[in-house]
Design a protein around this motif. Structure first.
Motif, PDB file in Angstrom:
ATOM      1  N   ASP A 162       7.169   4.118  -8.245  1.00  0.00           N
ATOM      2  CA  ASP A 162       7.835   5.295  -8.793  1.00  0.00           C
ATOM      3  C   ASP A 162       8.224   6.289  -7.700  1.00  0.00           C
ATOM      4  O   ASP A 162       9.319   6.843  -7.731  1.00  0.00           O
ATOM      5  CB  ASP A 162       6.926   5.969  -9.833  1.00  0.00           C
ATOM      6  N   HIS A 163       7.348   6.530  -6.715  1.00  0.00           N
ATOM      7  CA  HIS A 163       7.661   7.510  -5.678  1.00  0.00           C
ATOM      8  C   HIS A 163       8.853   7.063  -4.827  1.00  0.00           C
ATOM      9  O   HIS A 163       9.649   7.898  -4.402  1.00  0.00           O
ATOM     10  CB  HIS A 163       6.443   7.838  -4.805  1.00  0.00           C
ATOM     11  N   TRP A 164       9.020   5.763  -4.593  1.00  0.00           N
ATOM     12  CA  TRP A 164      10.188   5.298  -3.842  1.00  0.00           C
ATOM     13  C   TRP A 164      11.445   5.348  -4.706  1.00  0.00           C
ATOM     14  O   TRP A 164      12.531   5.658  -4.214  1.00  0.00           O
ATOM     15  CB  TRP A 164       9.971   3.886  -3.289  1.00  0.00           C
ATOM     16  N   ARG A 165      11.319   5.061  -6.002  1.00  0.00           N
ATOM     17  CA  ARG A 165      12.479   5.183  -6.908  1.00  0.00           C
ATOM     18  C   ARG A 165      12.968   6.624  -6.957  1.00  0.00           C
ATOM     19  O   ARG A 165      14.165   6.886  -6.968  1.00  0.00           O
ATOM     20  CB  ARG A 165      12.119   4.687  -8.317  1.00  0.00           C
ATOM     21  N   GLN A 166      12.043   7.587  -6.975  1.00  0.00           N
ATOM     22  CA  GLN A 166      12.431   8.998  -6.970  1.00  0.00           C
ATOM     23  C   GLN A 166      13.124   9.376  -5.663  1.00  0.00           C
ATOM     24  O   GLN A 166      14.093  10.133  -5.674  1.00  0.00           O
ATOM     25  CB  GLN A 166      11.193   9.880  -7.181  1.00  0.00           C
ATOM     26  N   ALA A 167      12.660   8.831  -4.529  1.00  0.00           N
ATOM     27  CA  ALA A 167      13.292   9.114  -3.236  1.00  0.00           C
ATOM     28  C   ALA A 167      14.706   8.538  -3.190  1.00  0.00           C
ATOM     29  O   ALA A 167      15.643   9.185  -2.707  1.00  0.00           O
ATOM     30  CB  ALA A 167      12.448   8.534  -2.102  1.00  0.00           C
ATOM     31  N   ILE A 168      14.890   7.336  -3.729  1.00  0.00           N
ATOM     32  CA  ILE A 168      16.218   6.713  -3.787  1.00  0.00           C
ATOM     33  C   ILE A 168      17.137   7.539  -4.669  1.00  0.00           C
ATOM     34  O   ILE A 168      18.286   7.814  -4.314  1.00  0.00           O
ATOM     35  CB  ILE A 168      16.117   5.264  -4.297  1.00  0.00           C
TER      36      ILE A 168
ATOM     37  N   HIS B 212       0.856  -1.181   0.000  1.00  0.00           N
ATOM     38  CA  HIS B 212       0.000   0.000   0.000  1.00  0.00           C
ATOM     39  C   HIS B 212       0.895   1.234   0.000  1.00  0.00           C
ATOM     40  O   HIS B 212       1.965   1.228   0.590  1.00  0.00           O
ATOM     41  CB  HIS B 212      -0.886  -0.028   1.250  1.00  0.00           C
ATOM     42  N   GLU B 213       0.467   2.310  -0.642  1.00  0.00           N
ATOM     43  CA  GLU B 213       1.337   3.483  -0.789  1.00  0.00           C
ATOM     44  C   GLU B 213       1.690   4.143   0.539  1.00  0.00           C
ATOM     45  O   GLU B 213       2.678   4.833   0.639  1.00  0.00           O
ATOM     46  CB  GLU B 213       0.713   4.494  -1.750  1.00  0.00           C
ATOM     47  N   ASN B 214       0.912   3.929   1.593  1.00  0.00           N
ATOM     48  CA  ASN B 214       1.208   4.528   2.896  1.00  0.00           C
ATOM     49  C   ASN B 214       2.203   3.714   3.708  1.00  0.00           C
ATOM     50  O   ASN B 214       2.687   4.189   4.725  1.00  0.00           O
ATOM     51  CB  ASN B 214      -0.077   4.684   3.705  1.00  0.00           C
ATOM     52  N   LEU B 215       2.487   2.487   3.294  1.00  0.00           N
ATOM     53  CA  LEU B 215       3.398   1.637   4.045  1.00  0.00           C
ATOM     54  C   LEU B 215       4.838   1.826   3.576  1.00  0.00           C
ATOM     55  O   LEU B 215       5.091   2.180   2.431  1.00  0.00           O
ATOM     56  CB  LEU B 215       2.998   0.167   3.895  1.00  0.00           C
ATOM     57  N   GLU B 216       5.765   1.560   4.485  1.00  0.00           N
ATOM     58  CA  GLU B 216       7.180   1.713   4.174  1.00  0.00           C
ATOM     59  C   GLU B 216       7.759   0.363   3.788  1.00  0.00           C
ATOM     60  O   GLU B 216       7.600  -0.614   4.512  1.00  0.00           O
ATOM     61  CB  GLU B 216       7.910   2.270   5.396  1.00  0.00           C
ATOM     62  N   PRO B 217       8.450   0.279   2.647  1.00  0.00           N
ATOM     63  CA  PRO B 217       9.044  -0.994   2.241  1.00  0.00           C
ATOM     64  C   PRO B 217      10.223  -1.344   3.138  1.00  0.00           C
ATOM     65  O   PRO B 217      10.893  -0.472   3.684  1.00  0.00           O
ATOM     66  CB  PRO B 217       9.498  -0.737   0.810  1.00  0.00           C
ATOM     67  N   SER B 218      10.479  -2.630   3.302  1.00  0.00           N
ATOM     68  CA  SER B 218      11.601  -3.059   4.136  1.00  0.00           C
ATOM     69  C   SER B 218      12.809  -3.469   3.294  1.00  0.00           C
ATOM     70  O   SER B 218      13.890  -3.645   3.846  1.00  0.00           O
ATOM     71  CB  SER B 218      11.177  -4.215   5.044  1.00  0.00           C
ATOM     72  N   THR B 219      12.628  -3.617   1.984  1.00  0.00           N
ATOM     73  CA  THR B 219      13.742  -3.979   1.110  1.00  0.00           C
ATOM     74  C   THR B 219      13.756  -3.073  -0.117  1.00  0.00           C
ATOM     75  O   THR B 219      12.741  -2.469  -0.470  1.00  0.00           O
ATOM     76  CB  THR B 219      13.636  -5.435   0.625  1.00  0.00           C
ATOM     77  N   VAL B 220      14.906  -3.009  -0.765  1.00  0.00           N
ATOM     78  CA  VAL B 220      15.033  -2.225  -1.995  1.00  0.00           C
ATOM     79  C   VAL B 220      14.176  -2.846  -3.092  1.00  0.00           C
ATOM     80  O   VAL B 220      13.579  -2.138  -3.902  1.00  0.00           O
ATOM     81  CB  VAL B 220      16.507  -2.134  -2.427  1.00  0.00           C
ATOM     82  N   ARG B 221      14.100  -4.157  -3.108  1.00  0.00           N
ATOM     83  CA  ARG B 221      13.298  -4.851  -4.127  1.00  0.00           C
ATOM     84  C   ARG B 221      11.839  -4.404  -4.069  1.00  0.00           C
ATOM     85  O   ARG B 221      11.210  -4.152  -5.092  1.00  0.00           O
ATOM     86  CB  ARG B 221      13.408  -6.355  -3.945  1.00  0.00           C
ATOM     87  N   GLU B 222      11.288  -4.285  -2.856  1.00  0.00           N
ATOM     88  CA  GLU B 222       9.908  -3.793  -2.706  1.00  0.00           C
ATOM     89  C   GLU B 222       9.801  -2.337  -3.143  1.00  0.00           C
ATOM     90  O   GLU B 222       8.853  -1.952  -3.819  1.00  0.00           O
ATOM     91  CB  GLU B 222       9.463  -3.890  -1.251  1.00  0.00           C
ATOM     92  N   ALA B 223      10.770  -1.519  -2.750  1.00  0.00           N
ATOM     93  CA  ALA B 223      10.719  -0.082  -3.035  1.00  0.00           C
ATOM     94  C   ALA B 223      10.824   0.203  -4.527  1.00  0.00           C
ATOM     95  O   ALA B 223      10.171   1.122  -5.028  1.00  0.00           O
ATOM     96  CB  ALA B 223      11.837   0.641  -2.293  1.00  0.00           C
TER      97      ALA B 223
ATOM     98  N   SER C  67      -1.577  13.811   6.263  1.00  0.00           N
ATOM     99  CA  SER C  67      -1.363  13.557   4.839  1.00  0.00           C
ATOM    100  C   SER C  67       0.129  13.375   4.562  1.00  0.00           C
ATOM    101  O   SER C  67       0.983  13.804   5.332  1.00  0.00           O
ATOM    102  CB  SER C  67      -1.928  14.708   4.000  1.00  0.00           C
ATOM    103  N   ILE C  68       0.430  12.745   3.441  1.00  0.00           N
ATOM    104  CA  ILE C  68       1.819  12.442   3.103  1.00  0.00           C
ATOM    105  C   ILE C  68       2.519  13.701   2.606  1.00  0.00           C
ATOM    106  O   ILE C  68       2.054  14.364   1.688  1.00  0.00           O
ATOM    107  CB  ILE C  68       1.891  11.333   2.041  1.00  0.00           C
ATOM    108  N   GLU C  69       3.653  14.030   3.245  1.00  0.00           N
ATOM    109  CA  GLU C  69       4.459  15.168   2.834  1.00  0.00           C
ATOM    110  C   GLU C  69       5.476  14.736   1.781  1.00  0.00           C
ATOM    111  O   GLU C  69       5.621  15.360   0.742  1.00  0.00           O
ATOM    112  CB  GLU C  69       5.174  15.766   4.029  1.00  0.00           C
ATOM    113  N   LYS C  70       6.215  13.642   2.082  1.00  0.00           N
ATOM    114  CA  LYS C  70       7.185  13.131   1.119  1.00  0.00           C
ATOM    115  C   LYS C  70       7.599  11.725   1.505  1.00  0.00           C
ATOM    116  O   LYS C  70       7.365  11.257   2.618  1.00  0.00           O
ATOM    117  CB  LYS C  70       8.405  14.034   1.030  1.00  0.00           C
TER     118      LYS C  70
END
Length: 121
Positions: free
Chosen positions: A39-45, A24-35, A85-88
């Protein structure tokens, strides 16, 4: 002795569940593979990696055979505004410093501590 449990004070238990469903978009991934699936996690990385390069935090060198390689890990956090709400989406690359050996991998440590002699009344 009075303990927290005797006063009925407990930490809330966090339930972890394993699922085949997408994250779910509100949850934090625990691995790079999940992230990397989002797209939003790829941009953060990418933003974190670019900041590390821009600041000259480290440079890529061939590994020496006689030294320990300090591994690293990506940490992911969802930063929220005061209204919930989600800031970033925040990604951090952190070193696993517990694999270092004193005198082999490092010789000095840095700790930003104010010495009592430097404080003037």
């Amino acid at each position: 002795m009075v303990t927290r449990s005797k006063n009925n004070i407990h930490k809330p238990k966090r339930a972890f569940s394993v699922s085949k469903h997408p994250l779910h978009e509100n949850l934090e991934p625990s691995t790079v593979r999940e992230a990397m699936k989002y797209d939003h996690w790829r941009q953060a990385i990418s933003a974190e990696f670019d900041a590390l390069i821009r600041n000259g935090t480290w440079s890529l060198v061939p590994p020496p055979k006689s030294h320990n390689i300090v591994d690293c890990k990506w940490i992911f956090r969802v930063k929220r505004k005061s209204n919930g709400s989600i800031e970033k989406y925040k990604a951090r690359l952190v070193a696993k410093g517990f694999t270092q050996c004193a005198g082999v991998d490092f010789h000095e440590t840095f700790a930003p501590v104010v010495h009592p002699q430097t404080i003037k009344p």
